[in-house]
Design a protein around this motif. Structure first.
Motif, PDB file in Angstrom:
ATOM      1  N   CYS A 184       2.080  23.783  42.214  1.00  0.00           N
ATOM      2  CA  CYS A 184       0.989  23.342  43.090  1.00  0.00           C
ATOM      3  C   CYS A 184      -0.280  24.157  42.832  1.00  0.00           C
ATOM      4  CB  CYS A 184       1.432  23.530  44.543  1.00  0.00           C
ATOM      5  SG  CYS A 184       0.452  22.625  45.734  1.00  0.00           S
ATOM      6  N   PRO A 185      -1.452  23.595  43.078  1.00  0.00           N
ATOM      7  CA  PRO A 185      -2.667  24.403  43.017  1.00  0.00           C
ATOM      8  C   PRO A 185      -2.518  25.645  43.885  1.00  0.00           C
ATOM      9  CG  PRO A 185      -3.265  22.101  43.125  1.00  0.00           C
ATOM     10  CD  PRO A 185      -1.773  22.166  43.310  1.00  0.00           C
ATOM     11  N   SER A 186      -2.997  26.753  43.395  1.00  0.00           N
ATOM     12  CA  SER A 186      -2.753  28.057  44.003  1.00  0.00           C
ATOM     13  C   SER A 186      -3.462  28.249  45.341  1.00  0.00           C
ATOM     14  CB  SER A 186      -3.228  29.147  43.039  1.00  0.00           C
ATOM     15  OG  SER A 186      -3.111  30.423  43.606  1.00  0.00           O
TER      16      SER A 186
ATOM     17  N   ARG B 269     -10.088  26.255  38.544  1.00  0.00           N
ATOM     18  CA  ARG B 269      -9.004  27.226  38.348  1.00  0.00           C
ATOM     19  C   ARG B 269      -7.712  26.525  37.934  1.00  0.00           C
ATOM     20  NH1 ARG B 269      -9.005  29.035  43.036  1.00  0.00           N
ATOM     21  NH2 ARG B 269     -10.359  30.830  42.731  1.00  0.00           N
ATOM     22  N   PHE B 270      -7.387  25.410  38.587  1.00  0.00           N
ATOM     23  CA  PHE B 270      -6.131  24.717  38.306  1.00  0.00           C
ATOM     24  C   PHE B 270      -6.174  23.989  36.968  1.00  0.00           C
ATOM     25  CE2 PHE B 270      -3.185  21.058  38.842  1.00  0.00           C
ATOM     26  CZ  PHE B 270      -2.014  21.780  39.023  1.00  0.00           C
ATOM     27  N   ILE B 271      -7.239  23.274  36.715  1.00  0.00           N
ATOM     28  CA  ILE B 271      -7.354  22.483  35.483  1.00  0.00           C
ATOM     29  C   ILE B 271      -7.360  23.381  34.256  1.00  0.00           C
ATOM     30  CG2 ILE B 271      -8.963  21.019  34.168  1.00  0.00           C
ATOM     31  CD1 ILE B 271      -9.642  19.688  36.920  1.00  0.00           C
ATOM     32  N   ASN B 272      -7.934  24.558  34.374  1.00  0.00           N
ATOM     33  CA  ASN B 272      -7.998  25.473  33.237  1.00  0.00           C
ATOM     34  C   ASN B 272      -6.822  26.452  33.203  1.00  0.00           C
ATOM     35  OD1 ASN B 272     -10.530  24.564  32.042  1.00  0.00           O
ATOM     36  ND2 ASN B 272     -11.453  25.288  33.928  1.00  0.00           N
ATOM     37  N   SER B 273      -5.740  26.081  33.873  1.00  0.00           N
ATOM     38  CA  SER B 273      -4.504  26.849  33.815  1.00  0.00           C
ATOM     39  C   SER B 273      -3.430  26.000  33.142  1.00  0.00           C
ATOM     40  CB  SER B 273      -4.041  27.238  35.223  1.00  0.00           C
ATOM     41  OG  SER B 273      -3.503  26.110  35.908  1.00  0.00           O
ATOM     42  N   GLU B 274      -2.357  26.651  32.715  1.00  0.00           N
ATOM     43  CA  GLU B 274      -1.246  25.932  32.083  1.00  0.00           C
ATOM     44  C   GLU B 274      -0.566  24.986  33.068  1.00  0.00           C
ATOM     45  OE1 GLU B 274       0.167  26.319  28.637  1.00  0.00           O
ATOM     46  OE2 GLU B 274      -1.961  26.779  28.536  1.00  0.00           O
ATOM     47  N   ARG B 275      -0.687  25.258  34.342  1.00  0.00           N
ATOM     48  CA  ARG B 275      -0.080  24.378  35.354  1.00  0.00           C
ATOM     49  C   ARG B 275      -0.817  23.051  35.460  1.00  0.00           C
ATOM     50  NH1 ARG B 275       0.612  29.523  37.123  1.00  0.00           N
ATOM     51  NH2 ARG B 275       2.663  30.068  37.945  1.00  0.00           N
ATOM     52  N   GLY B 276      -2.095  23.064  35.131  1.00  0.00           N
ATOM     53  CA  GLY B 276      -2.885  21.843  35.205  1.00  0.00           C
ATOM     54  C   GLY B 276      -2.895  21.073  33.905  1.00  0.00           C
ATOM     55  N   VAL B 277      -3.304  21.753  32.835  1.00  0.00           N
ATOM     56  CA  VAL B 277      -3.424  21.125  31.512  1.00  0.00           C
ATOM     57  C   VAL B 277      -2.831  22.052  30.470  1.00  0.00           C
ATOM     58  CG1 VAL B 277      -5.007  20.171  29.795  1.00  0.00           C
ATOM     59  CG2 VAL B 277      -5.555  19.947  32.230  1.00  0.00           C
ATOM     60  N   ALA B 278      -1.848  21.569  29.738  1.00  0.00           N
ATOM     61  CA  ALA B 278      -1.206  22.372  28.695  1.00  0.00           C
ATOM     62  C   ALA B 278      -0.888  21.489  27.496  1.00  0.00           C
ATOM     63  CB  ALA B 278       0.075  23.018  29.234  1.00  0.00           C
ATOM     64  N   VAL B 279      -0.381  22.099  26.451  1.00  0.00           N
ATOM     65  CA  VAL B 279       0.059  21.375  25.253  1.00  0.00           C
ATOM     66  C   VAL B 279       1.456  21.874  24.917  1.00  0.00           C
ATOM     67  CG1 VAL B 279      -0.355  20.936  22.805  1.00  0.00           C
ATOM     68  CG2 VAL B 279      -2.294  21.105  24.384  1.00  0.00           C
ATOM     69  N   ASP B 280       2.418  20.954  24.718  1.00  0.00           N
ATOM     70  CA  ASP B 280       3.783  21.384  24.420  1.00  0.00           C
ATOM     71  C   ASP B 280       3.978  21.626  22.923  1.00  0.00           C
ATOM     72  OD1 ASP B 280       4.176  18.894  23.217  1.00  0.00           O
ATOM     73  OD2 ASP B 280       5.303  18.060  24.896  1.00  0.00           O
ATOM     74  N   GLU B 281       5.186  22.021  22.550  1.00  0.00           N
ATOM     75  CA  GLU B 281       5.469  22.392  21.155  1.00  0.00           C
ATOM     76  C   GLU B 281       5.302  21.220  20.192  1.00  0.00           C
ATOM     77  OE1 GLU B 281       9.353  24.057  21.173  1.00  0.00           O
ATOM     78  OE2 GLU B 281       8.747  25.921  22.167  1.00  0.00           O
ATOM     79  N   SER B 282       5.447  20.009  20.705  1.00  0.00           N
ATOM     80  CA  SER B 282       5.304  18.831  19.835  1.00  0.00           C
ATOM     81  C   SER B 282       3.849  18.384  19.720  1.00  0.00           C
ATOM     82  CB  SER B 282       6.152  17.680  20.379  1.00  0.00           C
ATOM     83  OG  SER B 282       5.666  17.242  21.636  1.00  0.00           O
ATOM     84  N   GLY B 283       2.953  19.123  20.390  1.00  0.00           N
ATOM     85  CA  GLY B 283       1.534  18.791  20.308  1.00  0.00           C
ATOM     86  C   GLY B 283       1.092  17.742  21.305  1.00  0.00           C
ATOM     87  N   ARG B 284       1.937  17.488  22.301  1.00  0.00           N
ATOM     88  CA  ARG B 284       1.596  16.479  23.304  1.00  0.00           C
ATOM     89  C   ARG B 284       0.918  17.131  24.507  1.00  0.00           C
ATOM     90  NH1 ARG B 284       6.219  12.442  25.425  1.00  0.00           N
ATOM     91  NH2 ARG B 284       7.281  14.456  25.489  1.00  0.00           N
ATOM     92  N   LEU B 285      -0.054  16.445  25.065  1.00  0.00           N
ATOM     93  CA  LEU B 285      -0.755  16.944  26.239  1.00  0.00           C
ATOM     94  C   LEU B 285       0.192  16.889  27.445  1.00  0.00           C
ATOM     95  CD1 LEU B 285      -3.685  17.907  26.968  1.00  0.00           C
ATOM     96  CD2 LEU B 285      -4.074  15.592  27.842  1.00  0.00           C
ATOM     97  N   VAL B 286       0.273  17.988  28.168  1.00  0.00           N
ATOM     98  CA  VAL B 286       1.129  18.072  29.347  1.00  0.00           C
ATOM     99  C   VAL B 286       0.247  18.298  30.575  1.00  0.00           C
ATOM    100  CG1 VAL B 286       3.064  19.233  30.457  1.00  0.00           C
ATOM    101  CG2 VAL B 286       2.968  19.085  27.955  1.00  0.00           C
ATOM    102  N   LEU B 287       0.274  17.353  31.505  1.00  0.00           N
ATOM    103  CA  LEU B 287      -0.515  17.457  32.721  1.00  0.00           C
ATOM    104  C   LEU B 287       0.392  17.643  33.926  1.00  0.00           C
ATOM    105  CD1 LEU B 287      -3.098  14.545  32.231  1.00  0.00           C
ATOM    106  CD2 LEU B 287      -3.298  16.940  31.514  1.00  0.00           C
TER     107      LEU B 287
END
Length: 285
Positions: free
Chosen positions: A187-189, A210-228
């Motif tokens: 959850c957002p902090s 703060r949330f969007i620029n954290s791994e909890r908001g927007v990340a990239v997994d090992e396969s190169g896929r965007l994780v939201l």
């Protein structure tokens, strides 16, 4: 006989896939639509806002920021006196008529009430690994549907506050999702201050960034896929109702690194969420 066995296994396999898909959709189906509980809740006034200093002190005292900048609560350290003070603060808010406040003061009021009550619910069941383990029935997904508050004479659940008041009263402000904290790591902090009329508008954008620029908001997994965050799947309608609108929302607050993630990996999207309790462990004040 062999054909019959294969057919049976195939049917069972299809049934299992359908069941798994259905389970994966349970979280989304369990979220109520944004519908105002009572038309009178849309009213506003000019009464002086209530003091939120008790909640502010509680956050200053027990919120710990981890290495990723995420706020965790030290539930195990909360004193008996501070728990009683938190309960008294919640009761004081619940006795007020929020419609007598102006709009910013109302948003601060409902956000603080939701967050403080969520913390109080966890404290009353602590220790617990996840807020979803706090259930009132076998088929509950968590503690959100139980009528836990009498606010100005009206029985309300945590779901009622979020989906029956906050979301419908601020329909064009998706940033409200960054104010509410459900005691999960996904959850957002929480922040280390109480929301007030004077700071809640600024907090909408600060918390979003703060949330969007954290791994909890927007990340990239090992396969190169965007994780939201699954928040964007659960509440897609609040974020514009389409992938394009959602990406526009993310880009509005994205820093250079996050912008790069979105541009380079924004094809297929996977959604994730961590329901572990937002508990502070081995973190100094």
């Amino acid at each position: 006989h062999m054909d019959t066995t294969r057919l049976t296994l195939r049917i069972l396999g299809i049934g299992l896939v359908v069941l798994i898909s259905a389970c994966a959709s349970v979280e989304r189906l369990a979220i109520p639509k944004a519908k105002l509980l009572d038309g009178t809740l849309a009213q506003s006034g000019v009464q002086e806002e209530p003091k939120h200093d008790v909640w502010g002190r509680f956050l200053k005292r027990y919120l710990r920021v981890d290495s990723e900048g995420f706020g965790r609560l030290a539930y195990a350290e909360v004193s008996v006196d501070d728990k009683a003070a938190l309960d008294a603060y919640i009761a004081t808010l619940a006795a007020l008529d929020a419609t007598s406040l102006n709009r910013n003061a109302q948003l601060a009021y409902w956000s603080n009430l939701y967050n403080a009550k969520t913390a109080a619910v966890v404290l009353s069941h602590y220790p617990v690994a996840s807020i979803r383990n706090i259930k009132d029935g076998v088929f509950d997904l968590g503690p959100w549907e139980e009528m836990r508050l009498i606010v100005n004479g009206i029985a309300l659940s945590l779901h009622d506050i979020e989906h029956g008041i906050v979301r419908p009263l601020w329909p064009n402000t998706p940033e409200i999702h960054y104010l509410l904290n459900c005691a999960a790591l996904g959850c957002p902090s929480l922040v280390d201050y109480a929301y007030e009329e004077s700071n809640v508008e600024e907090s909408l954008s600060k918390n979003a960034s703060r949330f969007i620029n954290s791994e909890r908001g927007v990340a990239v997994d090992e396969s190169g896929r965007l994780v939201l965050s699954k928040i964007y799947a659960w509440y897609l309608s609040d974020f514009g109702g389409s992938k394009k609108k959602l990406i526009q929302h993310l880009e509005k607050y994205a820093d250079a690194a996050t912008q790069d993630k979105i541009v380079r990996h924004g094809g297929a999207i996977r959604y994730a969420y961590d329901w572990s309790l937002n508990e502070a462990k081995d973190l100094n004040p």
